[in-house]
Scaffold this motif. Sequence first.
Motif: not given
Length: 244
Positions: A60-74, A80-82, A168-172
């Motif tokens: 939810t925080l944008g740190v991880l993403e779960t890919r169906q059938g492939d695992g969880t990735y950073v 901008a997302v974080l 980038p953090p300032l722009a975000a």
Amino acid sequence: MAESVPGARSQTDVVIESIKGMLTRGELKPGSRLPIERDLASLLGVSRGSLREGVRALATLGVLETRQGDGTYVTALDPAVLLSPLGFLADLQQPAHAADLLAVRRVLEAESVSLAATRLTDADLENLDEILGRVDRALENEDEMDLEEFIQADTEFHRAIALASGNPPLAALIDALVGRTFRARLWRAISNRGSVRETQGEHRAIFDELVRRDPGRARIRMSTHLLGVEQFSAAHAGEDPEAH
């Protein structure tokens, strides 16, 4: 039933803090695949249910993403997302607090324009000039000008400068706030049609200092510019723009 110990961390908190620690230590990097659920739960000393809750929270925080059938990735850990939850916080602010957000913008954008003055490229300057040119053309027939389009150009101008800062953090942070003050700026434009030309003049003054690559004067121009909208919002803090 056992009583909870004050200050004790839940297993979900353990998961979140542990994965954050793995990231800060460099054990996990953007794009890294997390170990399989069974192994990671064992490594962290938590249940698989708690691991899933922690992973969901980080997704939810944008740190991880779960890919169906492939695992969880950073993720790519894009600032901008974080930092997007800041925009959610801004959305929850009442109109009466618009001046508070504008004050934060003023501080951040004074810094971003100062950095941009020494870092922007010729292409960045051309883009800013093109944005201002659109407004100049619209002002030729000011009575029929679409004020929402003007505010959109205003937003593009500020975002372009933030990106040109090279931070980038300032722009975000700026990106998360600039769109959230849309209503306050539109209300000012509707209430005082002369503010459109005034704003354009201030944008041109900021642009001129960027062309000169003068960070100090650019900072002053940006601060003065944003202070005007901030003061207008503060003066009308008890009013509802939707009622006008």
